[in-house]
Design an enzyme around this catalytic site. Structure first.
Site, PDB file in Angstrom:
ATOM      1  N   GLU A 261     -27.041  22.204 -28.654  1.00  0.00           N
ATOM      2  CA  GLU A 261     -26.758  21.855 -30.045  1.00  0.00           C
ATOM      3  C   GLU A 261     -27.678  20.725 -30.490  1.00  0.00           C
ATOM      4  OE1 GLU A 261     -22.493  21.059 -30.288  1.00  0.00           O
ATOM      5  OE2 GLU A 261     -22.183  22.390 -28.583  1.00  0.00           O
TER       6      GLU A 261
ATOM      7  N   GLU B 270     -19.445  21.221 -38.888  1.00  0.00           N
ATOM      8  CA  GLU B 270     -18.230  21.066 -38.089  1.00  0.00           C
ATOM      9  C   GLU B 270     -17.632  19.696 -38.393  1.00  0.00           C
ATOM     10  OE1 GLU B 270     -16.918  20.666 -33.358  1.00  0.00           O
ATOM     11  OE2 GLU B 270     -18.955  21.278 -33.892  1.00  0.00           O
TER      12      GLU B 270
END
Length: 411
Positions: free
Chosen positions: A215, A326
């Site tokens: 990520e 997120e």
């Protein structure tokens, strides 16, 4: 009644006089014992925190004071935290891999997007800039065990951990990298235990047991960094966020090679609603020859790599890519958090108002960059945060995402 009261009082006093002296030394002993145990535990915790900080902060040749308060240490390449990993000790830096074909960086200017670079100072050749970790950074975490790690999803045993909520564009297939330009914002985070981020995910394995992820993107995390600046970050895990992996360089694993980019440092400038949009370009791809996953920022600046030995499933290709936002909602019951995602505005508001990913591409098995096809969207809580995708001549394949969190439709 007076007689009863008079007859009981001396008897009660006599009982206290005869009993208390026998118990007071025992009670006092336990109070002292508990105090000693508590003090010993506090001293032990302090020592462990100091030891962790010392392990992370490697000897440096130079320290740069950033305008945002960070201290950036210029650490000799071979001393960085990555080489504390037993599988990486004693290794030499890997040679830069062949870049994916289809990418043209020749006309792109260099990206100066980190606040510490405003000082005009650079780290010497042979060193890498690393944001210094403080004891306060560690103390903000709820425990040493989870310092530097992504907060766990809420479970019956850990109801305070919070729910992770997403608004993403995604695709399934066989991928060897991903690339996009993502707009940078400064979303409001409601409480320190929450965060808001925007990132590219490369994923393989089972979500329940052995998920592998790479990520990279930007995030606002008061608990991790002690402020509300958007910061460039990386993350990895090979076991569903349980024991392996961490943010940035807060554990061994990710190998940094850039002397110009500090992972975890703040980003400046940021996008302004309805006005100038500022974005950063990220490319993650798998070295076709040696298998490591490389990270590039902006105009060809190689930040570093994740060695393939860190992973099980990602030792091959990724089975899913995601582009989006997120947040963590620490109030899974009751009113929803007001932590914003992206710009804090919904996807339907479009360019200049919603956060975006543009020119979304993936790397195929021939090490070529190609537009992502078959993209779908997913929003866990669409009345709080939503997502949309499309394609046009200016933005290429794009993903708009974000939202304000708590609102009239998301109470």
């Amino acid at each position: 009644m007076v007689l009863v009261k008079e007859s009981l009082t001396p008897r009660s006093s006599s009982w206290m006089a005869s009993r208390c002296p026998k118990h007071q030394p025992i009670i006092a002993f336990f109070v002292i014992f508990l105090a000693v145990i508590s003090a010993s535990a506090a001293v032990s915790t302090d020592k462990r925190i100091a030891a962790r900080v010392q392990r992370l902060n490697k000897p440096s040749n130079k320290t740069i004071q950033s305008p945002d308060g960070d201290l950036i240490d210029c650490v000799p390449w071979h001393l960085q935290p990555a080489f504390d990993h037993p599988k990486l000790r004693g290794q030499n830096p890997m040679r830069p891999p062949e870049r994916p074909s289809g990418e043209d960086t020749s006309s792109k200017p260099a990206v100066e997007m980190q606040t510490w670079r405003n000082t005009g100072e650079d780290c010497p050749e042979g060193t890498v800039p690393i944001r210094r970790t403080t004891e306060q950074d560690v103390l903000r975490a709820s425990s040493l065990r989870i310092f530097g790690k992504k907060p766990a999803v809420t479970t019956r045993r850990n109801s305070a951990a919070g729910n992770h909520e997403h608004a993403v564009g995604f695709a399934n297939g066989e991928f060897f990298g991903a690339k996009a330009s993502l707009s940078v914002w400064n979303p409001s985070v409601s409480v320190s235990a929450e965060f808001s981020l925007s990132q590219i995910w490369l994923i393989s394995g089972s979500f329940a047991r052995d998920l592998n992820t790479i990520e990279a993107g930007w995030m606002v995390s008061p608990r991790l960094y002690g402020d509300t600046h958007p910061r460039f970050f990386t993350y990895w895990t090979s076991d569903s966020y349980e024991r392996t992996g961490c943010y940035n360089l807060l554990c061994s694993g990710f190998v940094q090679i850039s002397s110009k980019v500090a992972v975890g440092a703040s980003i400046s400038p940021t996008s302004v609603y309805g006005r100038r949009q500022f974005d950063i370009t990220l490319l993650v791809w798998k070295d076709p020859k040696f298998g490591s996953w490389w990270l590039e920022l902006g105009s060809g600046e190689l930040v570093g790599y994740w060695p393939s030995c860190l992973f099980s499933h990602l030792a091959g290709g990724a089975k899913m890519v995601q582009f989006g936002g997120e947040i963590v909602n620490t109030r899974p019951s009751g009113s929803h958090t007001s932590t914003q995602m992206g710009s804090g505005h919904f996807a339907a508001e479009g360019f200049g108002r919603a956060a975006y990913f543009r020119n979304v591409e993936v790397v195929d098995w021939e090490n070529s960059l190609v537009p992502l096809s078959g993209i779908r969207v997913l929003a866990d809580h669409p009345t709080c945060y939503d997502v949309g995708t499309g394609v046009n001549r200016v933005l290429g394949i794009y993903v708009y995402y974000g939202g304000p969190g708590r609102n009239t439709m998301c109470p």
